[in-house]
Design a protein around this motif. Structure first.
Motif, mmCIF file in Angstrom:
data_model
loop_
_atom_site.group_PDB
_atom_site.id
_atom_site.type_symbol
_atom_site.label_atom_id
_atom_site.label_comp_id
_atom_site.label_asym_id
_atom_site.label_seq_id
_atom_site.Cartn_x
_atom_site.Cartn_y
_atom_site.Cartn_z
ATOM 1 N N LEU A 105 0.871 -1.171 0.000
ATOM 2 C CA LEU A 105 0.000 0.000 0.000
ATOM 3 C C LEU A 105 0.905 1.217 0.000
ATOM 4 O O LEU A 105 1.850 1.292 0.784
ATOM 5 N N LEU A 158 -8.464 3.845 2.349
ATOM 6 C CA LEU A 158 -9.474 2.809 2.164
ATOM 7 C C LEU A 158 -10.282 3.022 0.899
ATOM 8 O O LEU A 158 -11.069 2.182 0.504
ATOM 9 N N ILE A 188 -2.430 0.349 -4.491
ATOM 10 C CA ILE A 188 -2.358 -0.941 -3.800
ATOM 11 C C ILE A 188 -1.700 -1.908 -4.768
ATOM 12 O O ILE A 188 -2.178 -2.080 -5.892
ATOM 13 N N ILE A 216 -8.184 -4.526 0.889
ATOM 14 C CA ILE A 216 -7.950 -3.694 2.055
ATOM 15 C C ILE A 216 -9.230 -3.580 2.877
ATOM 16 O O ILE A 216 -10.313 -3.443 2.319
ATOM 17 N N ILE A 239 -4.364 -6.174 3.436
ATOM 18 C CA ILE A 239 -4.004 -5.116 4.366
ATOM 19 C C ILE A 239 -5.186 -4.802 5.283
ATOM 20 O O ILE A 239 -6.328 -4.741 4.822
#
Lengths: 310, 619
Positions: free
Chosen positions: B351, B407, B419, B436, B517
């Protein structure tokens, strides 16, 4: 030094967590049912409502006569407890010689149908608008709020009369018109509640798992508004029943010969001093239905405020 | 001043019961202690231990339905038991004994100026005229470090920051120069740097005014710094009392030891934390034995036979445990291998955020011109496979906004988030959900109260159309086991779960889609220390088992030290310092990081290694 070297694997953690279950309490829903049945208002209200429902549903079986059957030779008979009454016609007959009891029983169908139907339509409208306004905010909220302001500025009964008159009176039209005019309460409450919920973390979590706006509104927000909606619904049923009675009384609601309590009062008004029962009997039924709806609504509201205050 | 033999406050056999539905909750049972003039006592315990109820009972502030009993309850010459509410309010409340609360945002009335609220405390009691009271208010505010005290009097509470409000609250309570000040979690709602200054202030005032202090807190670090004596409460009982030195350096009760061991230390070695299993039990029935027995790893049958009496371990050091001293260690479980394995994180960044900025426009007043507020300002950050990156900052530093941008829940004005090298905005929400996932701070608002735990955990699978209903159920059961929850909880609703359990459910929901993640936003700040240790351990376990990477957002440097591999410090929207954990925590370069580190309330006395050898490395 005796120090236990307990192996903390994930399984040990499982044992830990199972130990911290606070109370194996029964599921909450059951709890509130039991609580509800302890509230006198709710019990009385529900009992009256259920009785009226039963009477309405089984009207064809219970009613002694056809409500439309006119017997002009027996018109305006008084009820059995008044002098001159005929035990065959318990509540007497109306000006066209129709059995009053039968008409009252069939009238319950109309009143309940309109009460619940109109409250349902208002619910659909108000909740949809309220949730959308609360959830999206911004322009949507401003448009909806403007609609609300307009609705609140309109003279409800006059508008309903005008609308029914223009479209042409029928049960469906009356239901729709009353429903269309009674959504503001739903809107105000659900909008405020949605604004609070939309910022909670479970909504963000729902978005993070890929839910779209519609799924969030339906499956995350709506279930949390249910208790508020139920309370408003039960109060609005009472309001809608009264509105129907008013419209019918004024001649722009249910049309004769359909038996409706409001219409029966209107038909009896010419002889209010000579034959007061023509007005009092349907009046009592309207009173009971509205009272029951309000008792249930108030009771549910009591229980909710108790819960949130805890 | 009276002779030192007569204590200022004497409490003996204090008990509080609360009616809950049909049963009674014994919130406080048999609590006895005394406090001399000018002395400070710290009452420590986890939530549900009865510490707040004890302080409320002293102040006559219990809920109406509660029942208070005691054999002695005396403040100076006042017998508090014989007093009714009116008399108490007239002669004791505020004048002899005052209390400050946790929440500075709600304990001041928003519709009155602070000047009015301050002077009222005196004029209402007739202890001073309005003019005199005003002078004293200015003087007090000055003394407790409120700048420009004179003009502050005309301000309303919303014009002040949280720290200032808490100071005003303290000033308000000091207006009548009480003999005893009770502070219930006075700094819990405040940032660490503010917390340090408030505690310092309380200590100074105590010395200056010769006032006694009862400091109620869940945080042993906070308490150890500012009191003389400590009382540890558990399940409504005092289980250990003594001087700070005695209790912290040679704790006798297994619970105290466990509590000491589960506190993450700000300068430790980053080992797995020992934790106490379980949580405080609710007390609906009077216990037949030791209340801690169910969580104590040394419990024997005789522990459950009768409530243990107080034992003495030297002058004034009492504890409630019947087991011989040397056979008990700390009631904690430690890891097999002290160090969890270090994961290699050289295979590129998973990330990554590059020069991300986000500005909000804040409008002052109805027609005021919009003012730009930079919530996130040119932030770059990387999280590699298997890494635990901690993002540290105080409230308002922009960490939560950054988390939402990472996010993909919010867009950034500038910069790019990727990502595995793909820009986050090019990934569909569905796909993103499998990469994520968040874990939020508040275990009470992160679960939908209308859904069962099973529905919550299975919802992501359902939404993504993975497997049949049966498969999903099985998967949910597997994940529940992973996060350490019994599967029977699947049919329960969130209100039936404890905070720690809810946080486990939130983690289960996050990992059920098998993301790479997790972004954890203050995952433990709403939990008790012993539960915090359980959750942190769980996060470490899951990293090892599932190969997860974490971005851990927190204000707690101790937590950072406990599990992070790298640290980024955020201040006013910018990252002011970042690097390997040890480098940042040991030799901070940025002045803000240095302030943060200084503000952490460290334990005053290190625990005796004999008492908690499993935790020795933490000290």
């Amino acid at each position: 030094m005796a120090m236990q070297d307990t192996d903390l694997t994930v399984k040990a953690a499982a044992a830990e967590a199972s130990a911290d279950t606070p109370l194996d309490a029964p599921v909450r829903r059951l709890d509130s049912w039991r609580e509800m049945l302890r509230h006198p208002g709710i019990v009385i209200g529900l009992a009256i409502l259920l009785t009226l429902f039963a009477l309405a549903i089984f009207a064809p079986l219970i009613a002694p006569y056809d409500p439309f059957d006119q017997q002009l030779s027996r018109r305006l008979l008084p009820p059995f407890w008044v002098e001159g009454g005929n035990p065959a016609y318990l509540f007497g007959t109306d000006h066209l010689g129709r059995d009053y009891l039968s008409r009252l029983l069939y009238g319950a169908r109309i009143s309940l149908l309109i009460g619940f139907g109109a409250a349902g339509i208002g619910c659909l409208l108000g909740v949809t608008l309220g949730v959308c306004a609360g959830y999206f905010g911004g322009v949507v909220d401003r448009v909806v709020s403007f609609l609300l302001t307009c609705q609140l500025a309109l003279p409800g009964l006059l508008l309903a009369m005008a609308l029914v008159f223009l479209i042409g009176p029928s049960v469906t039209v009356v239901i729709c018109v009353i429903g269309l005019l009674h959504w503001s309460y739903y809107l105000v409450v659900t909008r405020a509640a949605t604004q609070k919920i939309r910022d909670l973390e479970y909504v963000a979590a729902a978005r993070a798992i890929g839910s779209n706006e519609r799924q969030i509104m339906i499956s995350e927000i709506l279930p949390n508004l249910l208790s508020e909606i139920i309370v408003i619904f039960s109060l609005e049923v009472g309001v809608a029943v009264l509105a129907e009675a008013a419209l019918s009384f004024l001649g722009v609601g249910i049309q004769p010969p359909t038996p409706s309590w409001g219409l029966m009062i209107a038909e009896g008004k010419t002889s209010v001093f000579l034959r007061p029962w023509l007005i009092i009997l349907p009046g009592i039924f309207i009173f009971l239905l509205v009272l029951a709806a309000n008792l249930v609504g108030d009771g549910l509201r009591d229980m909710m405020s108790k819960k949130s205050g805890r | 001043m009276k002779a030192p033999q007569t204590p200022l406050l004497e409490v003996s056999d204090l008990s509080v019961t609360l009616p809950v539905r049909e049963s009674k909750l014994h919130a406080v049972r048999g609590v006895s202690f005394s406090l001399a003039r000018g002395e400070a006592l710290g009452i420590v315990g986890e939530s549900g231990s009865g510490k707040s109820m004890t302080s409320l009972a002293l102040m006559n502030l219990l809920p109406k339905s509660a029942e208070r009993n005691a054999s002695v309850l005396r403040l100076g010459e006042h017998d508090l038991l014989a007093m009714d509410q009116i008399e108490f309010a007239k002669s004791v409340a505020a004048r002899r004994m005052a209390m400050i609360f946790q929440e500075p945002m709600t304990s001041l009335n928003p519709v009155y100026t602070i000047g009015r609220q301050l002077t009222e405390t005196m004029t209402i009691h007739g202890t001073a005229g309005p003019k005199e009271a005003r002078e004293r208010a200015i003087d007090l505010l000055d003394r407790i470090g409120v700048p420009d005290a004179k003009n502050r009097l005309a301000q309303y509470p919303h014009e002040l920051s949280g720290g200032l409000r808490q100071r005003v609250m303290i000033a308000m309570m000091l207006m009548n120069a009480p003999d005893l000040l009770i502070a219930d979690e006075p700094t819990t709602a405040l940032d660490v740097t503010v917390q340090a200054s408030i505690l310092e202030l309380l200590a100074e005032l105590r010395k200056e005014l010769g006032m006694a202090l009862i400091l109620v807190s869940h945080d042993l670090g906070v308490v150890s710094q500012s009191v003389d004596k400590i009382a540890v409460m558990y399940a409504g009982e005092l289980i250990e009392t003594g001087t700070v030195k005695d209790v912290l350096s040679s704790p006798q009760h297994p619970y105290t030891r466990g509590l000491l061991a589960s506190i993450p230390a700000p300068r430790g070695t980053g080992e797995r934390l020992p934790s106490i299993p379980g949580t405080v039990p609710p007390l609906f029935a009077l216990p037949s034995g030791c209340t801690f027995a169910d969580r104590c790893s040394y419990a024997e049958t005789k522990c459950r036979a009768a409530p243990p009496p107080m034992q003495s371990a030297g002058e004034g050091h009492l504890y409630r445990c019947i087991l011989p001293l040397n056979t008990t260690g700390s009631s904690v479980r430690t890891a097999v291998s002290a160090k969890s394995q270090i994961h290699s994180h050289d295979n590129g960044s998973l990330l990554s955020a590059r020069n991300v900025s986000r500005t909000f426009t804040v409008r002052a007043g109805l027609l005021g011109k919009g003012k730009a507020l930079k919530a996130v300002d040119d932030v770059s950050l990387d999280v590699a496979q298997g890494e635990i990156v901690a993002l540290v900052g105080e409230s308002g530093s922009g960490k939560s906004t950054l988390a939402r941008i990472l996010l993909g829940l919010q867009e950034s004005d500038r910069g790019e988030v990727t990502i595995s090298g793909r820009p986050i905005l090019s990934i569909s929400p569905f796909e993103r959900a499998k990469l994520i996932q968040p874990v939020f701070q508040d275990p009470y608002s992160s679960l939908n109260p209308r859904k069962t735990i099973g529905q919550t955990v299975m919802r992501p699978l359902e939404l993504h159309g993975i497997g049949s209903a049966q498969d999903r159920r099985k998967e949910a059961e597997r994940v529940m086991e992973l996060v350490g929850l019994p599967r029977r909880l699947l049919n329960n609703y969130p209100p039936q779960l404890s905070g720690g359990q809810r946080q486990r459910v939130a983690i289960a929901r996050a990992i059920v889609l098998q993301p790479k993640i997790l972004i954890c936003d203050e995952p433990t700040s709403a939990l008790d220390v012993s539960v915090q240790a359980q959750i942190l351990n769980l996060l470490l376990d899951l990293r090892d088992e599932l190969g997860l990477s974490y971005l851990l957002i927190t204000h707690d440097l101790a937590v950072v030290n406990c599990i992070a591999t790298r640290v980024a410090v955020m201040h006013r929207g910018r990252i002011v310092e970042s690097g390997e954990k040890d480098a940042v925590l040991r030799t901070p370069r940025d002045p803000y990081t240095q302030t943060l580190l200084r503000s952490v309330q460290t334990m005053k006395f290190s625990a005796n290694p004999r008492a908690a050898d499993g935790a020795a490395g933490l000290q």
